[in-house]
Design a protein around this motif. Structure first.
Motif, PDB file in Angstrom:
ATOM      1  N   SER A   1       0.831  -1.191   0.000  1.00  0.00           N
ATOM      2  CA  SER A   1       0.000   0.000   0.000  1.00  0.00           C
ATOM      3  C   SER A   1       0.869   1.246   0.000  1.00  0.00           C
ATOM      4  N   LYS A   2       0.229   2.375  -0.226  1.00  0.00           N
ATOM      5  CA  LYS A   2       0.978   3.629  -0.222  1.00  0.00           C
ATOM      6  C   LYS A   2       1.571   3.912   1.155  1.00  0.00           C
ATOM      7  N   GLU A   3       0.835   3.570   2.207  1.00  0.00           N
ATOM      8  CA  GLU A   3       1.353   3.797   3.559  1.00  0.00           C
ATOM      9  C   GLU A   3       2.615   2.963   3.779  1.00  0.00           C
ATOM     10  N   ALA A   4       2.591   1.718   3.336  1.00  0.00           N
ATOM     11  CA  ALA A   4       3.761   0.853   3.474  1.00  0.00           C
ATOM     12  C   ALA A   4       4.921   1.383   2.640  1.00  0.00           C
ATOM     13  N   ILE A   5       4.610   1.978   1.507  1.00  0.00           N
ATOM     14  CA  ILE A   5       5.657   2.541   0.657  1.00  0.00           C
ATOM     15  C   ILE A   5       6.313   3.731   1.355  1.00  0.00           C
TER      16      ILE A   5
ATOM     17  N   SER B   1      17.479  13.667   0.376  1.00  0.00           N
ATOM     18  CA  SER B   1      16.438  14.676   0.639  1.00  0.00           C
ATOM     19  C   SER B   1      15.544  14.880  -0.582  1.00  0.00           C
ATOM     20  N   LEU B   2      16.171  14.994  -1.748  1.00  0.00           N
ATOM     21  CA  LEU B   2      15.404  15.172  -2.987  1.00  0.00           C
ATOM     22  C   LEU B   2      14.499  13.973  -3.270  1.00  0.00           C
ATOM     23  N   LEU B   3      15.072  12.784  -3.185  1.00  0.00           N
ATOM     24  CA  LEU B   3      14.293  11.575  -3.479  1.00  0.00           C
ATOM     25  C   LEU B   3      13.110  11.445  -2.533  1.00  0.00           C
ATOM     26  N   ARG B   4      13.364  11.622  -1.258  1.00  0.00           N
ATOM     27  CA  ARG B   4      12.297  11.511  -0.258  1.00  0.00           C
ATOM     28  C   ARG B   4      11.186  12.518  -0.562  1.00  0.00           C
ATOM     29  N   ALA B   5      11.547  13.775  -0.798  1.00  0.00           N
ATOM     30  CA  ALA B   5      10.545  14.817  -1.058  1.00  0.00           C
ATOM     31  C   ALA B   5       9.760  14.544  -2.336  1.00  0.00           C
TER      32      ALA B   5
ATOM     33  N   LEU C   1       4.846  12.602  -5.153  1.00  0.00           N
ATOM     34  CA  LEU C   1       4.248  11.751  -6.197  1.00  0.00           C
ATOM     35  C   LEU C   1       3.260  10.749  -5.622  1.00  0.00           C
ATOM     36  N   LEU C   2       3.592  10.181  -4.483  1.00  0.00           N
ATOM     37  CA  LEU C   2       2.766   9.108  -3.922  1.00  0.00           C
ATOM     38  C   LEU C   2       1.613   9.624  -3.078  1.00  0.00           C
ATOM     39  N   SER C   3       1.511  10.936  -2.936  1.00  0.00           N
ATOM     40  CA  SER C   3       0.423  11.528  -2.160  1.00  0.00           C
ATOM     41  C   SER C   3      -0.739  11.937  -3.043  1.00  0.00           C
ATOM     42  N   LYS C   4      -0.685  11.579  -4.310  1.00  0.00           N
ATOM     43  CA  LYS C   4      -1.752  11.971  -5.233  1.00  0.00           C
ATOM     44  C   LYS C   4      -2.992  11.161  -5.058  1.00  0.00           C
TER      45      LYS C   4
END
Length: 153
Positions: free
Chosen positions: A77-81, A141-145, A150-153
């Motif tokens: 799931s997105k939460e697990a991601i 930092s860049l990757l995390r942000a 992207l995954l919060s859509k």
């Protein structure tokens, strides 16, 4: 024309997809015979293209009757991601690990191919022209942000 490594990778992915439990046991020598290559070519493909960052667990047993077991790891799931991203990325991340995470998310259809390509471009050491360890810190930092956005859509 595709090279032998690409063909071996595609073959392994196909048999993984056909496996009911997402696990395959293989013999290195049988694969080498099948693709008319040396067993070290099989090792190369597995060690570079079937990594944990790319969503695979690999177990290898050497010796007589030895095998390679490849298991595909699913992100549920997105939460697990989000949890996976924070635990994997940390304060620093190298380019190969970052690309592995991006690959895994694209393979799981959590991000598009276009998004994956943009992320990989931004993670490149050619773009992040900083000295280590600062480069790996900025990359993390860049990757995390970007992934959270992207995954919060």
């Amino acid at each position: 024309m595709r090279n032998v490594s690409d063909i071996i990778e595609q073959y392994l992915k196909n048999i993984l997809q056909q496996s009911p439990n997402g696990v395959v046991d293989l013999q290195r020598s049988e694969l080498a015979d099948r693709f008319q290559c040396v067993p070290s070519q099989i090792n190369y493909v597995i060690s570079t293209r079937f990594t944990l960052e790319k969503g695979y667990l690999v177990e290898s047993k050497r010796g007589g009757g030895g095998y390679i077991r490849i298991q595909q790891v699913e992100l549920p799931s997105k939460e697990a991601i989000h949890v996976h991203i924070f635990s994997t990325v940390g304060e620093q991340i190298d380019q190969a690990t970052a690309e592995g995470i991006i690959y895994q998310l694209a393979e799981g259809c959590f991000i598009s191919t276009r998004e994956a390509n943009l992320l990989k471009a931004a993670m490149s050491r050619d773009v992040l022209k900083l000295k280590l360890p600062q480069r790996d810190e900025v990359r993390a930092s860049l990757l995390r942000a970007m992934l959270i956005a992207l995954l919060s859509k």
